[in-house]
Scaffold this motif. Sequence first.
Motif, PDB file in Angstrom:
ATOM      1  N   ARG A  40       0.839  -1.206   0.000  1.00 45.74           N
ATOM      2  CA  ARG A  40       0.000   0.000   0.000  1.00 45.74           C
ATOM      3  C   ARG A  40       0.873   1.255   0.000  1.00 45.74           C
ATOM      4  NH1 ARG A  40      -4.160  -1.013   4.410  1.00 45.74           N
ATOM      5  NH2 ARG A  40      -5.069  -2.572   3.005  1.00 45.74           N
ATOM      6  N   ARG A  66       2.288  12.867   4.314  1.00 46.21           N
ATOM      7  CA  ARG A  66       1.309  12.974   3.228  1.00 46.21           C
ATOM      8  C   ARG A  66       1.196  14.440   2.826  1.00 46.21           C
ATOM      9  NH1 ARG A  66      -2.316   8.598   3.159  1.00 46.21           N
ATOM     10  NH2 ARG A  66      -2.431   9.149   0.955  1.00 46.21           N
ATOM     11  N   ARG A 148     -14.866   9.402  12.678  1.00 42.73           N
ATOM     12  CA  ARG A 148     -15.762   8.249  12.735  1.00 42.73           C
ATOM     13  C   ARG A 148     -15.517   7.367  11.528  1.00 42.73           C
ATOM     14  NH1 ARG A 148     -21.957   8.546  11.041  1.00 42.73           N
ATOM     15  NH2 ARG A 148     -21.286   6.476  10.377  1.00 42.73           N
ATOM     16  N   ASP A 149     -15.822   6.093  11.710  1.00 43.55           N
ATOM     17  CA  ASP A 149     -15.843   5.185  10.577  1.00 43.55           C
ATOM     18  C   ASP A 149     -17.115   5.435   9.783  1.00 43.55           C
ATOM     19  OD1 ASP A 149     -13.467   4.030  11.388  1.00 43.55           O
ATOM     20  OD2 ASP A 149     -14.457   2.422  12.518  1.00 43.55           O
ATOM     21  N   LEU A 150     -17.065   5.139   8.494  1.00 45.25           N
ATOM     22  CA  LEU A 150     -18.235   5.385   7.646  1.00 45.25           C
ATOM     23  C   LEU A 150     -18.925   4.084   7.269  1.00 45.25           C
ATOM     24  CD1 LEU A 150     -16.846   8.162   5.276  1.00 45.25           C
ATOM     25  CD2 LEU A 150     -18.260   8.437   7.299  1.00 45.25           C
TER      26      LEU A 150
ATOM     27  N   ARG B  68      -8.095  11.154   0.147  1.00 41.14           N
ATOM     28  CA  ARG B  68      -6.851  10.515  -0.277  1.00 41.14           C
ATOM     29  C   ARG B  68      -6.902   9.052   0.133  1.00 41.14           C
ATOM     30  NH1 ARG B  68      -2.933  14.137   3.280  1.00 41.14           N
ATOM     31  NH2 ARG B  68      -3.801  13.742   5.319  1.00 41.14           N
ATOM     32  N   ARG B  69      -6.030   8.282  -0.482  1.00 42.32           N
ATOM     33  CA  ARG B  69      -5.967   6.872  -0.124  1.00 42.32           C
ATOM     34  C   ARG B  69      -5.476   6.725   1.303  1.00 42.32           C
ATOM     35  NH1 ARG B  69      -3.346   3.242  -4.786  1.00 42.32           N
ATOM     36  NH2 ARG B  69      -3.934   1.673  -3.250  1.00 42.32           N
ATOM     37  N   ALA B  70      -6.049   5.780   2.013  1.00 38.72           N
ATOM     38  CA  ALA B  70      -5.675   5.530   3.408  1.00 38.72           C
ATOM     39  C   ALA B  70      -4.436   4.638   3.478  1.00 38.72           C
ATOM     40  CB  ALA B  70      -6.838   4.860   4.134  1.00 38.72           C
ATOM     41  N   ILE B  71      -3.774   4.655   4.618  1.00 39.84           N
ATOM     42  CA  ILE B  71      -2.645   3.752   4.868  1.00 39.84           C
ATOM     43  C   ILE B  71      -3.127   2.447   5.510  1.00 39.84           C
ATOM     44  CG2 ILE B  71      -0.543   3.428   6.269  1.00 39.84           C
ATOM     45  CD1 ILE B  71       0.000   6.431   5.922  1.00 39.84           C
ATOM     46  N   TRP B  72      -4.082   2.572   6.438  1.00 42.55           N
ATOM     47  CA  TRP B  72      -4.460   1.417   7.257  1.00 42.55           C
ATOM     48  C   TRP B  72      -5.630   0.627   6.689  1.00 42.55           C
ATOM     49  CZ3 TRP B  72      -0.943  -0.038  10.616  1.00 42.55           C
ATOM     50  CH2 TRP B  72      -0.044   0.924  11.088  1.00 42.55           C
ATOM     51  N   SER B  73      -6.189   1.080   5.583  1.00 40.90           N
ATOM     52  CA  SER B  73      -7.276   0.325   4.948  1.00 40.90           C
ATOM     53  C   SER B  73      -7.161   0.471   3.442  1.00 40.90           C
ATOM     54  CB  SER B  73      -8.643   0.840   5.420  1.00 40.90           C
ATOM     55  OG  SER B  73      -8.963   2.047   4.746  1.00 40.90           O
ATOM     56  N   GLU B  74      -7.948  -0.334   2.726  1.00 43.29           N
ATOM     57  CA  GLU B  74      -7.958  -0.280   1.264  1.00 43.29           C
ATOM     58  C   GLU B  74      -8.674   0.952   0.734  1.00 43.29           C
ATOM     59  OE1 GLU B  74      -6.757  -2.028  -1.350  1.00 43.29           O
ATOM     60  OE2 GLU B  74      -5.533  -3.051   0.149  1.00 43.29           O
ATOM     61  N   ASP B 112     -13.770   5.117   3.984  1.00 42.09           N
ATOM     62  CA  ASP B 112     -14.248   4.317   5.112  1.00 42.09           C
ATOM     63  C   ASP B 112     -14.002   5.016   6.449  1.00 42.09           C
ATOM     64  OD1 ASP B 112     -11.495   3.911   5.373  1.00 42.09           O
ATOM     65  OD2 ASP B 112     -11.594   1.945   4.385  1.00 42.09           O
ATOM     66  N   ARG B 113     -13.556   6.266   6.395  1.00 41.68           N
ATOM     67  CA  ARG B 113     -13.296   7.008   7.611  1.00 41.68           C
ATOM     68  C   ARG B 113     -13.343   8.489   7.280  1.00 41.68           C
ATOM     69  NH1 ARG B 113      -8.576   8.421   9.555  1.00 41.68           N
ATOM     70  NH2 ARG B 113      -8.392   8.915  11.751  1.00 41.68           N
ATOM     71  N   MET B 114     -13.901   9.273   8.209  1.00 42.74           N
ATOM     72  CA  MET B 114     -13.927  10.717   8.024  1.00 42.74           C
ATOM     73  C   MET B 114     -13.331  11.375   9.258  1.00 42.74           C
ATOM     74  SD  MET B 114     -17.089  13.364   7.198  1.00 42.74           S
ATOM     75  CE  MET B 114     -17.492  12.817   5.572  1.00 42.74           C
TER      76      MET B 114
END
Lengths: 150, 150
Positions: A40, A66, A148-150, B68-74, B112-114
Amino acid sequence: MSVSVREASPRDLVTVGRLLHDFNREFGEESPPPEVLGGRLEALVDGGDTAVLLAGDDASGVAVLRYRRAIWSEGLECYLAELYVVPERRGQGIGRALMTAAIEHARARGADRMEIGVDEPDTAARGLYESFGFTNRSGGALMFVYERDL
Amino acid sequence: MSVSVREASPRDLVTVGRLLHDFNREFGEESPPPEVLGGRLEALVDGGDTAVLLAGDDASGVAVLRYRRAIWSEGLECYLAELYVVPERRGQGIGRALMTAAIEHARARGADRMEIGVDEPDTAARGLYESFGFTNRSGGALMFVYERDL
């Protein structure tokens, strides 16, 4: 003793994935396997918005930066997404060397602001950031991260 | 009364620049002129990492999302960079409508996160975010934003 810091090459990124994996596990959080994290990170670095700094010949610490264009200025904003030093090498100036290199990297890249999210009990990291001139106050007011998670 | 929210078109972006300009001035901070902010937002939206949501036919509020793309998730991570409602339209559900639309937009985009940064005294915004399930605690610990100019 000075600590060398260099930008990670693609072949370092599985090592970096292992460091980040250990980082999350140390704090009792779930983590993808090192090789998934490494892949990743490679995609992120290739995408151009991410830089990875590695400390020491023994990969004793890592910083992940980043970048993106800012709204309020012409420059870039830099987010210090991760900063980790392996437990057995703490207290030896490695975090300090990584922070120095991170700020140099961000300035060279054209960033005019750097931001970090830190948990209140993480006093070692907070002290390090404060010693580099970072503050968690804006006009006297504490600044919180909400998520929060979405 | 329901409040309509739509994604801003390029021709809206000077209006959005004026809203953000007024936002910063209300809080006593420096701001580039509206047309400069509008041009910058246009470049960000064109660059693909930014979305601007506009509330009401009278442009009574705005939300700016950065992806942006996350590090800890896809998935992607979404940063709610700005949320503003004009003073004379507050208390009418416009912030709530913008937050609902922002979360929908982020999910549709694959986030998947905000995450949001908020000053402690901004209790209206904090209450709004908390009512949408956002928290400024991780495992019980407060999460701070640290920042500095470079």
